[in-house]
Structure formats: structure tokens, C-alpha cells
Scaffold this active site. Structure first.
Site, PDB file in Angstrom:
ATOM      1  N   ASP A  89      47.027  42.480  38.092  1.00  0.00           N
ATOM      2  CA  ASP A  89      46.432  42.797  39.398  1.00  0.00           C
ATOM      3  C   ASP A  89      46.408  44.326  39.525  1.00  0.00           C
ATOM      4  O   ASP A  89      47.445  44.949  39.754  1.00  0.00           O
ATOM      5  CB  ASP A  89      47.274  42.211  40.539  1.00  0.00           C
ATOM      6  CG  ASP A  89      47.195  40.686  40.632  1.00  0.00           C
ATOM      7  OD1 ASP A  89      47.007  40.031  39.582  1.00  0.00           O
ATOM      8  OD2 ASP A  89      47.354  40.150  41.750  1.00  0.00           O
ATOM      9  N   LYS A 151      40.372  41.017  44.816  1.00  0.00           N
ATOM     10  CA  LYS A 151      41.521  40.723  45.678  1.00  0.00           C
ATOM     11  C   LYS A 151      41.485  41.662  46.875  1.00  0.00           C
ATOM     12  O   LYS A 151      41.144  42.836  46.737  1.00  0.00           O
ATOM     13  CB  LYS A 151      42.802  40.905  44.843  1.00  0.00           C
ATOM     14  CG  LYS A 151      44.119  40.788  45.597  1.00  0.00           C
ATOM     15  CD  LYS A 151      45.285  40.928  44.603  1.00  0.00           C
ATOM     16  CE  LYS A 151      46.615  41.139  45.299  1.00  0.00           C
ATOM     17  NZ  LYS A 151      47.728  41.310  44.351  1.00  0.00           N
ATOM     18  N   LYS A 180      40.941  36.463  45.584  1.00  0.00           N
ATOM     19  CA  LYS A 180      42.347  36.325  45.952  1.00  0.00           C
ATOM     20  C   LYS A 180      42.567  37.013  47.292  1.00  0.00           C
ATOM     21  O   LYS A 180      42.231  38.187  47.454  1.00  0.00           O
ATOM     22  CB  LYS A 180      43.256  36.942  44.883  1.00  0.00           C
ATOM     23  CG  LYS A 180      44.754  36.890  45.247  1.00  0.00           C
ATOM     24  CD  LYS A 180      45.629  37.373  44.098  1.00  0.00           C
ATOM     25  CE  LYS A 180      47.087  37.517  44.524  1.00  0.00           C
ATOM     26  NZ  LYS A 180      47.968  37.971  43.416  1.00  0.00           N
TER      27      LYS A 180
END
Length: 212
Positions: A89, A151, A180
Site C-alpha cells: 500500500d 485507496k 479500498k
């Protein structure tokens, strides 16, 4: 739909101790969460703690500011994969995005994706700092760079995920990347609403209370 299959059980606090990371992993195994998400220094410990389970291990890169050099982010990503991370991430370079330095933003994401090969890459946009136009551009650049997910947030900015941002991101990636939602997801009703909007992962430190 089982909520547990969407949860990235997360502890990214600067104060997180090894014992707390072990507890995070224990909870993830107990509840059958999709993944745990930790800082790089905890990857080896988390990998060991998750041994024998189906739970994936995600590590954050360039966290939480996104303002490190591309070379530093690439090294960090490779290092985390070498120590057992399944997913990365990364935080986008927000200053570059705001300055319309789109080629640099795209190339940085692409370089990290190339460095980690077939491992999942989630690109954190930190939406609380972006205009609507910047959010749109960030999604397009992430898709062009072959990211697997976009995300919403680090959870360390001035705001977290919103339904509006997720709807916008879903529209902009047009099925070419997953979404996400992260930052401030603390109750079951909110989590379910995000899933109904098309989110495939939810980053939260409240996983156990969401599924109980």
C-alpha cells in the site's frame, strides 16, 4: 457477502509494539480477515505470526506523507516483499499531483509495480488533501501505471474515507482497478455501505468489533 473477507486488519501507529502486531495477527487469524496491514519494520514478525493461515500480509510504503524519493519507495517496497509481504500500500506523491507533474506520478507508481511483480499494489490517494479534479487524475494515473487498487486514505491525514470519494473513484477506474476504503471505518453499517458502493477492501483497526 461475508464482511471478514473485505477487512485489512490494520495497526500503523508509530507506537505499535511487537506484542501489539502479534495480537493484530492473532485477531486476523481468529476472525479470518483478508489481510493485516503493518509498517515495514513489522513485516518479518507479522509473516511469522501469520504462518499457517490464509491471511495476506500488506505493508505500507512512503507512509504516511508520500513525499520520499521514488528510489526510497522502490527500495522499501522490494524490502517488504523480500521479508514476506504479499501486498504493498503506497502513498502517492501528493505535491507532484497537485503540481500537475503527472508523468512523474505515473512513473513512480509504475516503477513500484514493476519492482513487486505479481504482488498486489494499492495506491493511497489521501483524498482529504485533493480537489475533485485531482482525485480523478490520481485514479486515471494509477490505472495507467497498472496499480491493482486505489485507496482513499492513510488514516493520518485531516480526513478519511467518504462515500462520495468512493463513488467517484469507482467511476474513474471504470473496472480497471479495485477500491479500498480506509480511514474512519469503525462500524458495521458504514462498512456494509462501502461494500454496496463497490469497495473490495476496507482498511480498519476496528475489524473485530465490525464482525462480532
Amino acid at each position: 457477502m461475508q464482511l471478514k473477507n473485505f477487512i485489512d486488519h490494520t495497526n500503523l501507529k508509530p507506537t505499535a509494539t511487537p506484542a501489539e502486531i502479534q495480537e493484530l495477527c492473532k485477531e486476523a487469524k481468529t476472525y479470518g480477515f483478508k489481510a493485516v496491514c503493518v509498517n515495514g519494520c513489522h513485516v518479518g514478525l507479522a509473516k511469522e505470526s501469520l504462518k499457517g493461515s490464509e491471511v495476506k500480509l500488506a505493508a505500507v510504503i512512503g507512509f504516511p506523507l508520500g513525499a520520499m524519493s521514488t528510489e526510497a519507495k522502490v527500495f522499501e517496497a522490494k524490502n517488504c516483499i523480500e521479508h514476506g509481504a504479499d501486498e504493498i500500500d503506497m502513498v502517492i506523491n501528493i505535491g507532484w499531483l497537485k503540481s500537475n507533474m503527472d508523468d512523474l506520478v505515473r512513473e513512480e507508481i509504475a516503477e513500484i509495480k514493476r519492482a513487486i511483480g505479481d504482488k498486489l499494489l494499492k495506491v493511497i490517494l489521501e483524498t482529504c488533501f485533493l480537489s475533485e479534479e485531482e482525485k480523478k487524475r490520481a485514479c486515471i494515473l494509477s490505472v495507467e501505471a497498472n496499480a491493482d487498487f486505489v485507496k482513499t486514505s492513510t488514516g493520518f491525514g485531516s480526513g478519511g474515507a467518504t462515500f462520495e470519494d468512493v463513488a467517484l473513484m469507482k467511476k474513474m477506474v471504470a473496472g480497471k482497478a479495485k477500491i479500498k476504503a480506509s480511514g474512519g471505518v469503525r462500524d458495521k453499517e458504514t462498512a456494509i455501505k462501502y461494500i454496496e458502493l463497490g469497495v473490495e477492501r476496507i482498511g480498519t483497526s476496528s475489524g473485530p468489533s465490525l464482525v462480532k
